[in-house]
Design an enzyme around this catalytic site. Structure first.
Site, mmCIF file in Angstrom:
data_model
loop_
_atom_site.group_PDB
_atom_site.id
_atom_site.type_symbol
_atom_site.label_atom_id
_atom_site.label_comp_id
_atom_site.label_asym_id
_atom_site.label_seq_id
_atom_site.Cartn_x
_atom_site.Cartn_y
_atom_site.Cartn_z
ATOM 1 N N GLU A 1 0.819 -1.206 0.000
ATOM 2 C CA GLU A 1 0.000 0.000 0.000
ATOM 3 C C GLU A 1 0.859 1.264 0.000
ATOM 4 O OE1 GLU A 1 -3.038 0.097 -0.570
ATOM 5 O OE2 GLU A 1 -3.864 -1.860 -0.054
ATOM 6 N N ARG B 1 0.743 3.808 -3.261
ATOM 7 C CA ARG B 1 0.113 5.102 -2.976
ATOM 8 C C ARG B 1 1.142 6.204 -2.767
ATOM 9 N NH1 ARG B 1 -5.538 3.969 0.244
ATOM 10 N NH2 ARG B 1 -5.656 1.720 -0.112
ATOM 11 N N ASP C 1 -5.094 -10.115 -7.960
ATOM 12 C CA ASP C 1 -5.484 -9.330 -9.129
ATOM 13 C C ASP C 1 -4.334 -8.609 -9.826
ATOM 14 O OD1 ASP C 1 -5.230 -7.813 -6.840
ATOM 15 O OD2 ASP C 1 -6.976 -6.553 -7.199
ATOM 16 N N GLU D 1 -12.159 0.535 -10.337
ATOM 17 C CA GLU D 1 -11.762 -0.420 -11.385
ATOM 18 C C GLU D 1 -12.623 -0.336 -12.641
ATOM 19 O OE1 GLU D 1 -9.901 -1.454 -7.717
ATOM 20 O OE2 GLU D 1 -12.050 -1.305 -8.150
ATOM 21 N N THR E 1 -0.972 0.549 -10.276
ATOM 22 C CA THR E 1 -2.278 0.030 -9.870
ATOM 23 C C THR E 1 -3.035 0.993 -8.973
ATOM 24 O OG1 THR E 1 -3.375 -2.014 -9.138
ATOM 25 C CG2 THR E 1 -1.540 -1.188 -7.792
#
Length: 675
Positions: free
Chosen positions: A306, A310, A439, A575, A664
């Site tokens: 994360e 980010r 994913d 998404e 992502t």
């Protein structure tokens, strides 16, 4: 025999001055003085062995056992490598036989998938289609200036990356360079010759430069839908600024905040969104906070994945867009502080890092990391190496990908969800999904290949095999509308469950087709984005739940989509909007913009908080009371609204997808080109 002679000499009187020699029958008749028979050698060795002490014999036996064990281990490791090389060579030799009537102009570097056509089950062939040209557009809004890394040459268009297999490749007679030509199901994919291969030796830091003069085109006016996105962003930002400034996430209903890492996640996630939307005042205010208040020397545990996507991704992206070195310096700081995560026996990183103490550890309840988390940090660390000249960042994440490439436990390219940081092996085998915990592994296979100039063939190989695995094991059609969806497989049992997270896949498939992969990937992308839209349209609020289950058989009074009570929350996820952006950018079909507009209107209707901000909701099936959760995730500003703005733009040069690749968390990073 000599042994007999020695015995006779020892038996005689000590003062005799002659030697008595006893001859055996063979020696007596002159048939040979030295018997070198196997039987004699065995008896002689046995006598010498018996003459050794027990300790000496034990040491010798131990050494022999140790060498035997080492030999077995060496044979096993060498055998796998030799088998891989042999199989690859055989695959290359069989390529002409597997594609009847076609002779490849160049030997295949990437082995074609075996029985790929047979893997489609009961589904009809996805026929290639000619992709429509994107809409005629001009360049960027007047208040946006993107300072990208310098480019000596223009990137090739997407049509130059695909060639018919029959087309001969002409080379100069004196040319000795190896061409990385990748053959996959009837297409020849060439790496972009203008891009540099990823290198472990990065000599000089990359510096951003101004946009080339030839790129300065007349700005495209911002349209009404984009203005609506800007208004939504400002409303969300006002709530964050008033009630949660410098904290991780806004709680808009209680007008407070929540902390995860205590590093201003929402602010950092939103930096490049503000730049792209042209919000200069908001950007400058946020920049001051980064300069004066963002400190990473804190005794706090952060999640490696994360914080990479980010914080590190957001800082790198903002550096590239703005050219401001402040953001690169902050990126180097957090990047160095995350490196202890890779100090594991297997080089598979731990999930958590204390960025103040420089220590790392797995979760308290397991020594496993999730596959998606350890394989979805590569774009960011590779780019950090390219910018700083320090190869350690790229080396660490490349080792992870190379290791995962060799692992057993995959199912036609599909990977399990967990991997052990001690052994480096997959765990919880037999469960395969494109949802949570797996994913972005598939997403980053393709995006790393594109980022590095389409030269890292193992990444493409793993991606293509995984898509074939999806087609074979996870694709089904619902009833009554026959929507194509991606389910899950658990120990051979298929589940018609699809996470909203899986809606990244249509965009990823479209991106691959745009970069020269199979045209039927675009056909599948079109089918899947229709399904993702229906996950919104068939719900009472027009907002998708976190998870849906599809009906495989028609039932009176039932829609395709079924929602369980535990799954009916909406977290403002990006998404579907992300994939709508890719689909519109590559096809020019206005329906994708219309679908995105519907979603934005429903966000405004059911999640907007009057005093500022947007909130996640608990119940998408209850329009009268969607049960707000009092939390605005940082990705709503970092991803959802950014993709909305780009979706409604008719300017392909507003984050040109031939020059940038999104991580992502929707932070654009440049595709590598020569310095």
């Amino acid at each position: 025999m000599y042994a007999g002679a020695a015995a006779a000499a020892a038996a005689g009187p000590p003062r005799r001055d002659f030697i008595s020699v006893s001859l055996g029958p063979e020696e007596a008749v002159g048939t040979g003085g030295y018997n070198n028979s196997k039987a004699w050698r065995r008896r002689s060795c046995w006598r010498k062995w018996k003459q050794l002490s027990r300790l000496q014999r034990s040491v010798i036996l131990f050494l022999f056992a140790f060498l035997a064990v080492c030999g077995v281990i060496s044979y096993t490791s060498m055998g796998e490598a030799w088998k891989s090389l042999t199989n690859k060579s055989l695959d290359d030799q069989r390529t002409e036989q597997e594609i009847p009537g076609v002779k490849l102009a160049n030997p295949a570097v990437l082995p074609a998938p075996q029985k790929a056509d047979a893997n489609r089950g009961d589904y009809p062939e996805l026929l290639p289609q000619k992709q429509p040209n994107p809409p005629h557009v001009r360049r960027g809004p007047s208040n946006l200036q993107i300072k990208a890394p310098r480019r000596d040459t223009r990137l090739k268009t997407r049509h130059s990356t695909i060639r018919a297999v029959e087309e001969p490749v002409q080379t100069d007679k004196g040319e000795k360079t190896e061409k990385s030509i990748i053959s996959w199901r009837g297409a020849v994919i060439e790496p972009d010759q203008n891009t540099e291969p990823p290198s472990s030796k990065i000599k000089e830091p990359e510096k951003p430069s101004s946009v080339e003069a030839e790129d300065q085109k007349e700005p495209v006016p911002i349209n009404e839908r984009q203005l609506a996105v800007i208004e939504a962003f400002r409303h969300a930002w006002r709530g964050y600024r008033d009630f949660a400034w410098g904290h991780d996430e806004l709680k808009p209903l209680s007008k407070s905040y929540s902390e995860w890492f205590g590093l201003g996640l929402t602010l950092i996630d939103a930096l490049d969104t503000m730049w792209i939307l042209g919000l200069k005042e908001e950007f400058e205010e946020a920049r001051k906070w980064v300069a004066n208040d963002l400190v990473f020397d804190k005794n706090v545990d952060v999640n490696l994945f994360e914080s990479t996507i980010r914080i590190l991704g957001g800082l790198l992206s903002t550096y590239h867009l703005s050219g401001d070195s402040l953001f690169l310096e902050k990126a180097k700081d957090i990047g160095n502080r995350l490196m202890p995560a890779f100090k594991t026996p297997s080089k598979i990183p731990y999930s958590d890092v204390n960025i103040g103490r420089g220590t790392a550890h797995p979760p308290r309840w397991t020594s496993d990391s999730t596959v998606a988390e350890v394989t979805s940090i590569q774009l960011e660390f590779r780019e950090l190496s390219r910018l700083t000249g320090d190869e350690k960042f790229q080396k660490a994440v490349d080792e992870v990908m190379k290791h995962v490439h060799t692992l057993s436990g995959k199912n036609d390219g599909l990977v399990p969800m967990f991997i052990n940081t001690n052994s480096g092996q997959f765990t919880h085998l037999g469960v395969y999904t494109l949802g949570a915990r797996a994913d972005s592994y598939y997403e980053y296979l393709l995006k790393q290949w594109i980022q590095g100039g389409k030269k890292e063939n193992e990444l493409l190989e793993d991606y293509m095999r995984a898509i074939e695995g999806v087609k074979k094991h996870l694709l089904r059609r619902s009833a009554p509308r026959k929507l194509t969806f991606v389910g899950e497989l658990a120990h051979g049992h298929f589940s018609a469950k699809m996470d909203h997270l899986v809606c990244f896949l249509p965009g990823t498939l479209a991106l691959g087709a745009h970069n020269g992969l199979d045209a039927d990937h675009m056909k599948l992308a079109e089918a899947l984005i229709e399904t993702c839209y229906q996950m919104y349209a068939q719900v009472e609020t027009g907002l998708s739940p976190e998870i849906v289950h599809f009906n495989l058989h028609a039932q009176k009074g039932h829609k395709d989509v079924e929602i369980k009570p535990a799954d009916r929350h909406n977290l403002l996820r990006p998404e579907t909007v992300e994939s709508l952006f890719y689909m519109y950018r590559f096809t020019g079909d206005k329906k994708y913009q219309d679908w995105g507009w519907e979603i934005l209107q429903n966000f405004n209707k059911y999640t907007r908080v009057p005093t500022g901000g947007y909130t996640s909701i608990n119940n998408v099936q209850n329009p009268s009371n969607p049960e707000p959760r009092d939390k605005m995730e940082s990705f709503f500003l970092g991803e959802t609204l950014k993709y909305m703005f780009l979706l409604f733009s008719d300017d392909i040069d507003l984050i040109n997808l031939d020059k940038y690749i999104f991580n992502t968390e929707a932070h654009p990073l440049p595709i590598w080109v020569p310095a």
